[in-house]
Write a protein that holds these residues in place. Sequence first.
Motif, PDB file in Angstrom:
ATOM      1  N   THR A   1      -0.237 -17.434   7.284  1.00 61.45           N
ATOM      2  CA  THR A   1      -0.391 -16.920   6.099  1.00 61.45           C
ATOM      3  C   THR A   1      -0.639 -17.675   5.013  1.00 61.45           C
ATOM      4  O   THR A   1      -1.648 -17.716   4.060  1.00 61.45           O
TER       5      THR A   1
ATOM      6  N   GLU B   1      -4.501 -17.978   3.296  1.00 65.17           N
ATOM      7  CA  GLU B   1      -4.710 -18.108   1.970  1.00 65.17           C
ATOM      8  C   GLU B   1      -6.175 -18.406   1.893  1.00 65.17           C
ATOM      9  O   GLU B   1      -6.737 -18.572   0.733  1.00 65.17           O
TER      10      GLU B   1
ATOM     11  N   VAL C   1      -8.013 -15.411  -2.882  1.00 60.02           N
ATOM     12  CA  VAL C   1      -6.366 -15.540  -2.910  1.00 60.02           C
ATOM     13  C   VAL C   1      -5.969 -16.824  -3.122  1.00 60.02           C
ATOM     14  O   VAL C   1      -6.698 -17.797  -2.361  1.00 60.02           O
TER      15      VAL C   1
ATOM     16  N   PHE D   1      -1.959 -18.622  -3.667  1.00 60.14           N
ATOM     17  CA  PHE D   1      -0.652 -18.802  -3.979  1.00 60.14           C
ATOM     18  C   PHE D   1      -0.178 -19.836  -4.758  1.00 60.14           C
ATOM     19  O   PHE D   1      -0.718 -20.845  -4.572  1.00 60.14           O
TER      20      PHE D   1
ATOM     21  N   SER E   1      -0.228 -11.932  -3.263  1.00 60.92           N
ATOM     22  CA  SER E   1      -1.610 -12.444  -3.220  1.00 60.92           C
ATOM     23  C   SER E   1      -2.824 -11.415  -3.962  1.00 60.92           C
ATOM     24  O   SER E   1      -3.690 -11.761  -3.928  1.00 60.92           O
TER      25      SER E   1
END
Length: 505
Positions: A12, A17, A22, A24, A279
């Motif tokens: 993830t 990403e 998206v 993070f 996200s």
Amino acid sequence: MKKRKIEIMDTTLRDGEQTSGVSFSAPEKLTIAKLLIEELHVDRIEIASARVSEGEFEAVKNITKWAKTHDHLDKIEILTFVDKGQSINWMKRAGATVQNLLTKGSLNHLTHQLKKTPEQHFSEIKETIELAKKEGIVSNVYLEDWSNGMRNSEDYVFQFLDFLTKQSVARILLPDTLGILTPSETYKYFSKITTKYPNIHFDFHAHNDYDLGVANVMEGIKAGAKGLHLTVNGMGERAGNAPLASVVAVVNDFFKNEVEISVKETALYSVSKLIETFSGFRIPVNKPIVGENVFTQTAGIHADGDNKNNLYFNDLMPNRFGRKRKYALGKTSGKANIEKNLQELGLALNNEDLKKVTQRIIELGDKKELVTKEDLPYIISDVLHNNLYEERITIESYVLTHSKGLKPSTTVAVKIDGELYEEHAQGDGQFDAFMNALNKLYTKKNMVLPKLVDYAVRIPPGSNSDALCETIITWKTNEKQFITRGLDSDQTVSAIKATKKMLNI
Ligand SMILES: CC(=O)SCCNC(=O)CCNC(=O)[C@H](O)C(C)(C)COP(=O)(O)OP(=O)(O)OC[C@H]1O[C@@H](n2cnc3c(N)ncnc32)[C@H](O)[C@@H]1OP(=O)(O)O
């Protein structure tokens, strides 16, 4: 029979990403890494590509620092490139000890992207793996575009594997990079490889371009994969990767006699929701296991069947995943749906009244209004005129201001237990000002407002008039989380209507 352990590698934080839009932050990555390893119990996590950015470097450093002190460092993986040691240097400075080296698994990619011969490529890979070993870094190797490689340049793939299996490599990672495989091809190609190299650890990495990610993972398992690459909520480039929650359920239900995995089912939903929040990538409501609707019985016949020997249950019981079954209220409700909701509220109605309330809910559904469990007491009061639900707190009046150059502000008058209170506040928007005023008022009364955790605005589906706007707000108290809805032609007023319902729950 001893079960075969399959490693779950969650990507993830790397492939996930790569979902468009998206990104993070470093603290979010650390929180997610901790949850994936310590709550969900995945075996390995891939957290970044090397060299991407300064922010990514800091994120990796934070995670490796934490992992080192918690004995998880060997579970943290970084995607690296064949780049004369630049990636190794980057990950070493960031404190990581496992590289997933990205190499070319198809002659097409090798020839046209790297513009190298197999011999040149293999020689550079050998150098990179040896350098890694010298630096105490374990090497796994990705064969990027492997699936196309098997279709169009199988000889190259096997020449490559012959070479790789003689190197100091812990795992070979076989990706269906472009999500092109069918289940039968996945089985055919993967088993050709596991048959030729039975002692090598091969991971399978599926993409979901044809919505075949989970089906292909099943074939990868049958063909002897020892590791699976998955992402929370199926995030990832283009159509995403095979979703973790679905694969976990599939493995536990359809391979339970031969395969074991360490992921904790009960943690899947909470981790999935947190990653949705970080996200901003919304989970479709019908996403298996984690979607909002997947444990909701809508049809009256189904709710009735649940009362009669659980006729409409399958093996995917909600409590396995930390969730609860719900019964929707609307046009397709029957008496059983209403009763199930009443039970949850600790209410009961006789048959006659139940029929009347059911009829009203069906009428509301016909008008496209969505009804929640929390609306039921109001509807009952209205239909039966029984004052079952006397509102303790009412919004008597309010003024909303919005002007250029000044902060929006609100004055609100609220009656609590018959006494009138007035409060004024500013905010970033009209609704924010309204909530700030309410909050001030509650604080003075030593009362606590529920926390607003989600706020969604939409035009009701199929609405004949696009002048109507629906606001759906999710609230959270120490005891529970609940949803209220408001409908109005004005967006702020629809949010205030949803808030008004919350005040008496
Ligand atoms: C299957 C997957 O999802 S792989 C995902 C890989 N991860 C990423 O791409 C992470 C995000 N990428 C980035 O931040 C950047 O692309 C970087 C830092 C990796 C490289 O950036 P840049 O130097 O600006 O180059 P650019 O983005 O154009 O990348 C292409 C270069 O990488 C080369 N390349 C492609 N694959 C590889 C590989 N496996 N190993 C080494 N180099 C490679 C290309 O040939 C090209 O080189 P060239 O410019 O000499 O022709």
